[in-house]
Design an enzyme around this catalytic site. Structure first.
Site, mmCIF file in Angstrom:
data_model
loop_
_atom_site.group_PDB
_atom_site.id
_atom_site.type_symbol
_atom_site.label_atom_id
_atom_site.label_comp_id
_atom_site.label_asym_id
_atom_site.label_seq_id
_atom_site.Cartn_x
_atom_site.Cartn_y
_atom_site.Cartn_z
ATOM 1 N N ASP A 48 0.894 -1.155 -0.099
ATOM 2 C CA ASP A 48 0.075 0.103 -0.176
ATOM 3 C C ASP A 48 0.856 1.272 0.122
ATOM 4 O O ASP A 48 1.584 1.550 1.015
ATOM 5 C CB ASP A 48 -0.708 -0.093 1.072
ATOM 6 C CG ASP A 48 -1.990 1.159 1.085
ATOM 7 O OD1 ASP A 48 -1.370 2.300 0.676
ATOM 8 O OD2 ASP A 48 -2.944 0.857 1.873
ATOM 9 N N HIS A 49 0.982 1.869 -1.016
ATOM 10 C CA HIS A 49 2.095 2.903 -1.142
ATOM 11 C C HIS A 49 1.890 4.089 -0.231
ATOM 12 O O HIS A 49 2.900 4.629 -0.236
ATOM 13 C CB HIS A 49 2.190 3.298 -2.556
ATOM 14 C CG HIS A 49 1.212 4.044 -3.337
ATOM 15 N ND1 HIS A 49 0.076 3.748 -3.938
ATOM 16 C CD2 HIS A 49 1.053 5.539 -3.197
ATOM 17 C CE1 HIS A 49 -0.555 4.623 -4.206
ATOM 18 N NE2 HIS A 49 -0.175 5.717 -3.628
ATOM 19 N N LYS B 211 4.890 6.426 2.481
ATOM 20 C CA LYS B 211 5.123 7.978 2.393
ATOM 21 C C LYS B 211 5.636 8.468 3.761
ATOM 22 O O LYS B 211 5.458 7.967 4.868
ATOM 23 C CB LYS B 211 3.746 8.828 2.145
ATOM 24 C CG LYS B 211 3.293 8.606 0.949
ATOM 25 C CD LYS B 211 2.011 9.400 0.675
ATOM 26 C CE LYS B 211 1.372 9.170 -0.753
ATOM 27 N NZ LYS B 211 2.332 9.806 -1.854
ATOM 28 N N HIS C 181 -5.921 2.340 1.386
ATOM 29 C CA HIS C 181 -5.177 3.565 1.837
ATOM 30 C C HIS C 181 -5.464 4.406 3.013
ATOM 31 O O HIS C 181 -4.932 4.387 3.759
ATOM 32 C CB HIS C 181 -5.157 4.602 0.529
ATOM 33 C CG HIS C 181 -4.517 3.993 -0.713
ATOM 34 N ND1 HIS C 181 -3.565 3.018 -0.706
ATOM 35 C CD2 HIS C 181 -4.689 4.273 -2.038
ATOM 36 C CE1 HIS C 181 -3.174 3.075 -1.840
ATOM 37 N NE2 HIS C 181 -3.691 3.526 -2.785
#
Lengths: 514, 385
Positions: free
Chosen positions: A200-201, A205, A263
């Protein structure tokens, strides 16, 4: 951390970062968009930053018949186009390109896995990659189970000797609870949970990672981080883009499947979780799932009163006219797919009892922004009369995930002058200003973590399934009443349907303007 | 990214000392002016104090250029002390300026730091620390960038060290590398409790150390590290002391020796451009050789190649800079098996970025301190021979 690294006495000290084990990264779906936009540029950066060793290689695998030379040329072009630096250093590229290969692989064809296995053996011999493998499934989601099955049946999923095998699976992980459970069941037949990295990009972050540091490395926030002091939480995940040619996919997905249940829930769990006992991956992920388990279920009644769905009509973004969702390519003219959703969520536990978490996510909104706004309760006694309040809202802590990553604390201050007038001022921390560094791309961090064997920032089975459990009643209720959906109900370039203001307004609250 | 420097006042000559209150007022006024222009989007940021000490007025331009970069990375208050110790005139002058960097992304917003420049000469140099101390911003760390060779008996140095959380030096500019490094080792040993030290020259070695260490992150190659018996370090000879070994080369050897527990023996030999120490790890002897290359412009005192060999296992590990000094190349072999060769960028950082990196570190660099101590031991052997 492996014993090998601990035993390298030259790695001691504060300056030298650990490099990863030798390995080969195999990308399934290597001719796709993600590979050229994100994956290969991220891997190139890892090589450039010397975070992976010389004994490293990449194999692009896809159905298209192209040579390794063509693949290299395409990837070089992609790095120039999509990397932050917008350039490639020729000598470094030559060195990188020697470890870059392409193999035609049809996901469903067993023989192709034999060829892949031979290729990997050959690379192990030539580049000393020692049998360590990362398989990155960047294919159509429908092929995940088949790819894992084929990896299992061909023996590629099984680590050899001292080596390891890890599989990264892109989102979406299932399309509903049943399909996510079925997918988990299928892949567990061939892989241990420790081998599975559901990416889950958002978790890559910097600001999302900073949430843990912010909450648990500072002594002053945690005592306030509860129902005693927090009035409510607003999480905004807004995009200005529409469906960008993915109308066909989006028609089946909608914003809840596409953004919220993965997300946004990951971010939500970091805000709501209890302090973990340690920073190891299992402790952190245990606390996240514990928090999500406390989410109050959505009943049909609650879906009607606490949730809002929306779909954009035509409007304008950044001064440019844009079409409505139903006018987008691949979208049905009477589509009932939601492009916006607001969920009012409650955690039924001691920390958060009675504190609403308002979560909104949507496309074609006024501004691209992802942020978490913690709104604190008013001061218990109003010492200053309303005539002094030039402007005074309750204290807010805003954590900006993107863009312009940083943290702002909004406090009241006296306006200089002979009379007492009060206004809000911001105490601002911006990553760009305080650290002056280029933040690493999320994919860089996540790929490196996988190669290093650290799954903390990846989603575990229980988390993926819990996300679906929470949203299923909403999806079911909205599907059952899709004919009643008053779509389109917000203009592109605004902050969503009017109903979202009503939900906060009836409690005497209002949305923050991000 | 662009830089704009605004000098608020001409040099204010204050012969008896510095009017700190007036300087602070001038800085406050400059921020008020900047803040008044709302559309300019000026952001005042202070994450540190940086005291810069230099004895060369002509260094000012170089310091300004570096501070431009530093402001972009770690904005704060710079207190630049230009000291003319040899002057017969006792003088102390100070003036303020602000330094703004326009962010590369977005354009309009400016990240601004501030600067107080103090020019001291003659007897007033020693009192300069007392002018600097009240100008230090509270609650953020204080770094001292001592652009000179540190001396343990220098009163100003000691006073500024006491004021600072961390001291930054650059051993690349040492006039007498052997003696200066030995004294540095003594200084660290004596003041260890009170002084955290950064060395820009050590920062320049990070790429070399990283690449070298990465050879033995690989489990299969790790055993060879315990059998190294030959080290060769080639370096560009320092212009200021062409007959001495460059500090960077000594630091690298000191790092290897301290990490791998190699002890110097009394065996030392010098022949032409080459110097050899014999070191020992238990029963194993390690021949450590330094060799000066041809003098090359632009790479003064820098390492050119590094090679570690093990006769017993037939292993060889090499890191070298290419002809244009733009890339580092690594290669290795164990027995007859050649490992993968790799090319990486030589040095991605500018001097300003390197200084910024040092200014982001607040913890003790014990590895550096041990490396310097080890170099001190090597120099003692050399001086005895």
């Amino acid at each position: 951390m492996s014993a090998t690294v601990l035993e390298n006495p030259l790695r001691a000290g504060v300056r030298l970062e650990r490099t990863a084990d030798p390995c080969v990264v195999v990308i399934f779906g290597a001719t796709g968009d993600l590979t050229k936009r994100k994956l290969v540029p991220a891997l190139y950066r890892l090589v450039q930053e010397r975070l992976v060793p010389a004994e490293f290689a990449i194999v692009g695998a896809a159905r298209t018949e192209i040579s390794s030379e063509e693949f290299r040329a395409n990837m070089k072009e992609a790095i120039v186009q999509f990397s932050e630096a917008k350039s490639v250093d020729d000598e470094v590229w030559e060195s990188f390109a020697q470890g870059l290969h392409y193999l035609k692989v049809d996901i469903g064809t067993s023989e192709d896995y034999g060829k892949l296995s031979e290729k990997l053996e050959q690379i192990d011999q030539e580049r000393g990659t020692q049998g360590n493998r990362v398989f990155y499934l960047s294919t159509a989601p429908a092929l995940y189970a088949e790819a894992v099955k084929q990896l299992g049946q061909s023996g590629l999923a099984k680590p050899k000797d001292k080596g390891w095998v890890r599989v990264i699976i892109e989102k979406p992980f299932g399309t509903d609870l049943a399909s996510a459970q079925a997918l988990n069941k299928d892949i567990h037949q061939h892989l241990d949970e420790s081998q599975i990295y559901r990416i889950d990009h958002y978790l890559g972050k910097e600001t999302v990672q900073n949430l843990l540091v912010f909450r648990f490395a500072n002594g002053i926030y945690e005592p306030l981080w509860n129902r005693q002091y927090i009035d409510h939480v607003q999480i905004t995940n807004a995009e200005t883009v529409g469906v960008e040619g993915r109308g066909g996919y989006y028609e089946k997905a909608g914003v809840v499947r596409d953004m919220l249940q993965n997300h946004v829930f990951q971010v939500l769990s970091l805000v709501a979780m209890e302090p973990p006992a340690s920073l190891n991956s299992e402790s952190v992920r245990d606390e996240k799932i514990k928090a999500m388990t406390a989410v109050r279920p959505f009943t049909p009644e609650r879906v009607r009163t606490d949730c809002v769905r929306g779909q954009y009509g035509s409007g304008s973004i950044n001064g440019k006219g844009v079409p409505g969702y139903r006018e987008e390519e691949g979208v049905a003219p009477d589509s009932a797919t939601e492009t916006f959703a607001l969920l009012t969520m409650y955690f039924d536990n001691w920390r958060w009892s009675g504190v609403p978490f308002y979560i909104r996510s949507g496309k074609r909104l006024a501004k691209r922004v992802t942020e978490i706004a913690i709104q604190f309760k008013d001061a218990p006694h109003k010492l200053f009369g309303s005539e002094m309040m030039e402007q005074m809202t309750p204290n807010q802590l805003i954590i900006r995930v993107q863009p312009d990553e940083g943290i702002t604390l909004r406090v009241a201050a006296k306006v200089p002058g002979q009379v007492t007038r009060i206004r809000d001022v911001n105490m601002d921390f911006r990553y760009g200003a305080s650290f002056g560094v280029q933040l690493a791309e999320a994919y860089e961090r996540l790929l490196l973590d996988c190669i290093l064997g650290d799954p903390t920032l990846y989603a575990r089975t229980d988390m993926t399934e819990r996300g679906w459990e929470i949203v299923m009643p909403i999806l079911e209720e909205w599907a059952a009443t899709k004919k009643d959906a008053p779509f389109p109900n917000y203009e592109a370039g605004t902050w969503g349907p009017q109903a979202i203001h009503d939900i906060l307004g009836k409690e005497g609250r209002r949305w923050r303007r991000p | 990214m662009s830089t704009e420097i605004q000098q608020n006042s001409a040099a204010k000559s204050v012969p008896q000392g510095v009017d700190v209150g007036r300087l602070e007022k001038e800085l406050a006024a400059s921020w008020q002016n900047a803040g008044g222009a709302e559309e300019s989007g000026v952001t005042r940021v202070c994450v540190l104090n940086l005291i810069v000490y230099t004895t060369h007025r002509e260094d000012r331009a170089e310091i300004d250029a570096l501070l431009d970069v530093v402001t972009a990375h770690v904005p704060g208050r710079a207190l630049v002390l230009v000291a003319d110790r040899d002057s017969t005139e006792a003088k102390l002058e100070a003036y303020v300026s602000t330094r703004c960097q326009t962010e590369s992304k977005g354009g309009a917003k400016q990240i601004c730091g501030e600067q107080v420049t103090i020019e001291a000469s003659g007897a007033q140099v020693e009192t300069a620390a007392s002018a600097i101390e009240p100008l230090v911003m509270p609650d953020v760390p204080v770094f001292l960038w001592w652009k000179d060779i540190p001396h343990e008996d220098d009163k100003l140095f000691n006073r500024l060290v006491d004021l600072s959380d961390r001291v930054v030096i650059d051993s690349l500019v040492f006039d007498h590398p052997h003696e200066d490094l030995k004294r540095l080792a003594q200084l660290i040993s004596e003041r260890r409790q009170y002084m955290l030290l950064s060395d820009l020259n050590w920062g320049r070695l990070t790429s070399w150390r990283n690449l070298l260490a990465s050879f033995w992150d690989v489990a299969d190659y790790r055993p060879a590290l315990d059998h190294i018996d030959n080290v060769l370090i080639e370096f560009d000879p320092p212009d200021v002391a062409p007959d001495e070994i460059a500090p960077q080369a000594l630091l690298l050897a000191g790092w290897l020796a301290s990490c791998l527990k190699w002890e110097p023996t009394d065996e030392f030999a010098r022949e032409g451009k080459s110097a050899r120490w014999m070191m020992r790890a238990g029963e194993r002897k390690i021949n450590v050789e330094f060799r000066a290359t041809e003098d090359r412009q632009g790479s003064d005192g820098l390492i050119a190649t590094l090679s570690l060999k093990s006769g017993a296992s037939g292993a060889e590990f090499n890191v070298g800079v290419n002809e244009t000094w733009t890339k580092l190349e690594t290669s290795a072999k164990i027995g007859d098996a050649h490992m993968v060769k790799r090319v990486v960028s030589y040095e991605a950082k500018s001097e300003g970025e390197r200084l910024s990196r040092e200014l982001s570190m607040l913890s003790r660099d014990a590895v550096y301190e041990r490396a310097v101590a080890s170099v001190g031991g090597l120099v003692e052997v050399l001086q005895k021979s």
